[in-house]
Design a protein around this motif. Structure first.
Motif, PDB file in Angstrom:
ATOM      1  N   ASP A  16       3.303  -0.822 -13.685  1.00  0.00           N
ATOM      2  CA  ASP A  16       3.074  -2.301 -13.281  1.00  0.00           C
ATOM      3  C   ASP A  16       3.599  -2.303 -11.783  1.00  0.00           C
ATOM      4  OD1 ASP A  16       5.778  -1.947 -13.774  1.00  0.00           O
ATOM      5  OD2 ASP A  16       5.798  -3.791 -14.911  1.00  0.00           O
ATOM      6  N   TYR A  17       4.062  -0.846 -11.384  1.00  0.00           N
ATOM      7  CA  TYR A  17       4.303  -0.967  -9.930  1.00  0.00           C
ATOM      8  C   TYR A  17       3.578  -0.600  -9.013  1.00  0.00           C
ATOM      9  CZ  TYR A  17       7.440   0.510  -6.021  1.00  0.00           C
ATOM     10  OH  TYR A  17       8.141   0.533  -4.839  1.00  0.00           O
ATOM     11  N   VAL A  18       3.418  -0.914  -7.631  1.00  0.00           N
ATOM     12  CA  VAL A  18       2.221  -0.745  -6.710  1.00  0.00           C
ATOM     13  C   VAL A  18       3.214  -0.562  -5.554  1.00  0.00           C
ATOM     14  CG1 VAL A  18       0.221  -1.382  -5.638  1.00  0.00           C
ATOM     15  CG2 VAL A  18       0.599  -2.211  -7.829  1.00  0.00           C
ATOM     16  N   LEU A  19       2.634   0.724  -4.721  1.00  0.00           N
ATOM     17  CA  LEU A  19       3.218   1.020  -3.517  1.00  0.00           C
ATOM     18  C   LEU A  19       1.989   1.316  -2.443  1.00  0.00           C
ATOM     19  CD1 LEU A  19       5.783   1.473  -1.990  1.00  0.00           C
ATOM     20  CD2 LEU A  19       5.904   3.738  -2.916  1.00  0.00           C
ATOM     21  N   TRP A  20       2.254   0.832  -1.402  1.00  0.00           N
ATOM     22  CA  TRP A  20       1.538   1.347  -0.062  1.00  0.00           C
ATOM     23  C   TRP A  20       2.117   1.965   0.832  1.00  0.00           C
ATOM     24  CZ3 TRP A  20       2.706  -2.022   3.658  1.00  0.00           C
ATOM     25  CH2 TRP A  20       2.733  -3.427   3.260  1.00  0.00           C
ATOM     26  N   GLU A  21       1.376   2.746   1.590  1.00  0.00           N
ATOM     27  CA  GLU A  21       2.049   3.577   2.913  1.00  0.00           C
ATOM     28  C   GLU A  21       2.409   4.941   2.275  1.00  0.00           C
ATOM     29  OE1 GLU A  21       2.289   3.413   5.962  1.00  0.00           O
ATOM     30  OE2 GLU A  21       1.605   1.315   6.337  1.00  0.00           O
ATOM     31  N   SER A  22       1.705   5.971   2.858  1.00  0.00           N
ATOM     32  CA  SER A  22       1.652   7.490   2.443  1.00  0.00           C
ATOM     33  C   SER A  22       3.110   8.054   2.325  1.00  0.00           C
ATOM     34  CB  SER A  22       0.736   8.050   2.993  1.00  0.00           C
ATOM     35  OG  SER A  22       0.984   8.220   4.378  1.00  0.00           O
ATOM     36  N   ASN A  23       3.779   7.971   3.473  1.00  0.00           N
ATOM     37  CA  ASN A  23       5.354   8.395   3.541  1.00  0.00           C
ATOM     38  C   ASN A  23       6.057   7.803   2.645  1.00  0.00           C
ATOM     39  OD1 ASN A  23       4.041  10.212   5.413  1.00  0.00           O
ATOM     40  ND2 ASN A  23       5.190   9.203   7.217  1.00  0.00           N
ATOM     41  N   SER A  24       6.042   6.617   2.378  1.00  0.00           N
ATOM     42  CA  SER A  24       6.946   5.711   1.322  1.00  0.00           C
ATOM     43  C   SER A  24       6.491   6.229   0.048  1.00  0.00           C
ATOM     44  CB  SER A  24       6.726   4.288   1.463  1.00  0.00           C
ATOM     45  OG  SER A  24       6.996   3.858   2.755  1.00  0.00           O
ATOM     46  N   ILE A  25       5.251   6.326  -0.314  1.00  0.00           N
ATOM     47  CA  ILE A  25       4.771   6.856  -1.614  1.00  0.00           C
ATOM     48  C   ILE A  25       5.394   8.234  -1.756  1.00  0.00           C
ATOM     49  CG2 ILE A  25       2.744   7.837  -2.995  1.00  0.00           C
ATOM     50  CD1 ILE A  25       1.009   5.521  -1.570  1.00  0.00           C
ATOM     51  N   MET A  26       5.362   9.335  -0.808  1.00  0.00           N
ATOM     52  CA  MET A  26       6.034  10.461  -1.053  1.00  0.00           C
ATOM     53  C   MET A  26       7.415  10.218  -1.599  1.00  0.00           C
ATOM     54  SD  MET A  26       3.884  13.148   1.241  1.00  0.00           S
ATOM     55  CE  MET A  26       4.486  12.670   2.827  1.00  0.00           C
ATOM     56  N   ARG A  27       8.069   9.469  -0.786  1.00  0.00           N
ATOM     57  CA  ARG A  27       9.582   9.403  -0.694  1.00  0.00           C
ATOM     58  C   ARG A  27       9.946   8.747  -2.146  1.00  0.00           C
ATOM     59  NH1 ARG A  27       9.379   6.708   4.483  1.00  0.00           N
ATOM     60  NH2 ARG A  27      10.264   8.230   5.950  1.00  0.00           N
ATOM     61  N   TYR A  28       8.885   7.771  -2.547  1.00  0.00           N
ATOM     62  CA  TYR A  28       9.078   7.288  -4.226  1.00  0.00           C
ATOM     63  C   TYR A  28       9.039   8.332  -5.286  1.00  0.00           C
ATOM     64  CZ  TYR A  28       7.940   4.665  -8.142  1.00  0.00           C
ATOM     65  OH  TYR A  28       7.774   4.344  -9.726  1.00  0.00           O
ATOM     66  N   LEU A  29       7.852   9.148  -5.056  1.00  0.00           N
ATOM     67  CA  LEU A  29       7.419  10.118  -6.115  1.00  0.00           C
ATOM     68  C   LEU A  29       8.623  10.969  -6.341  1.00  0.00           C
ATOM     69  CD1 LEU A  29       3.868  10.845  -4.989  1.00  0.00           C
ATOM     70  CD2 LEU A  29       4.622   9.775  -7.126  1.00  0.00           C
ATOM     71  N   CYS A  30       9.384  11.355  -5.109  1.00  0.00           N
ATOM     72  CA  CYS A  30      10.458  12.408  -5.272  1.00  0.00           C
ATOM     73  C   CYS A  30      11.827  11.701  -5.872  1.00  0.00           C
ATOM     74  CB  CYS A  30      10.691  12.758  -3.917  1.00  0.00           C
ATOM     75  SG  CYS A  30       9.777  13.810  -3.079  1.00  0.00           S
TER      76      CYS A  30
END
Length: 214
Positions: free
Chosen positions: A66-80
């Motif tokens: 249920d979590y949505v995230l945009w901006e590719s660099n922020s997505i990479m940070r979040y995944l880590c």
């Protein structure tokens, strides 16, 4: 019972540099995901469903439950941070992490604006419509930006030292475009070329970044 891998969805077409960054990062982290085509010829980004996730009407967009995230660099940070907190590709030490973040920011603030006119002017413009004199001027300006990274790489294996990080992912995705476009004159940047050659053996680069550009 074996551990189940997280189910993540990435919205975005495979030939987008920003989507490629996220797909490469997911591969480095060994995370399972689904990708849904969106953007340009695939449309969808102006549909109400998509705009509810990403009001910018851009790609990529990550959906994690249920979590949505945009901006590719922020997505990479979040995944880590969410799935691999001990990963060396996004170091925990404050100074090392700040160094990685610096280059992620630089990619968007400085490198992307210099890269875009050259890439679009050649790869996404029919040959008969290309203004090669203008494109070469844009390439000359972009070369000065790439010189900054070349200098950074003169004394280190990767952009922030001996360890590969998500900063290298972001930068190398753009380097693929810079080094891959044809029809322009560009300087030989030996440190950049040496660094870029490091990625040929990485599965995420080979699968998602190395294919022909479009």
């Amino acid at each position: 019972m074996p551990e189940q891998k997280p189910q993540l969805t990435v919205w975005g077409r495979a030939n987008s540099v920003n989507v490629q960054k996220v797909l490469w990062c997911l591969t480095e982290l060994d995370l399972a995901f689904e990708r849904i085509d969106a953007g340009m010829q695939f449309g969808r980004t102006r549909d109400a469903e998509y705009l509810a996730m990403n009001p910018n009407s851009r790609i990529p967009t990550l959906v994690d439950g249920d979590y949505v995230l945009w901006e590719s660099n922020s997505i990479m940070r979040y995944l880590c941070l969410a799935y691999r907190q001990d990963t060396p590709i996004y170091p925990q030490a404050a100074k090392r992490r700040a160094g990685v973040d610096r280059w992620l920011d630089w990619t968007l603030s400085t490198l992307q604006p210099a890269d875009r006119p050259v890439f679009w002017g050649i790869v996404r413009t029919p040959p008969a419509e290309r203004d090669m004199a203008r494109i070469q001027k844009d390439a000359d300006a972009a070369a000065e930006v790439w010189r900054i990274l070349d200098q950074q790489l003169a004394t280190r294996r990767f952009v922030e030292g001996d360890d590969f990080t998500i900063a290298d992912i972001a930068l190398a995705a753009y380097a693929r475009r810079w080094l891959g476009v044809e029809g322009i004159t560009r300087p030989t940047l030996s440190n950049l070329n040496r660094w870029f050659a490091e990625f040929a053996s990485r599965p995420g680069f080979d699968r998602y970044v190395a294919p022909p550009m479009s």
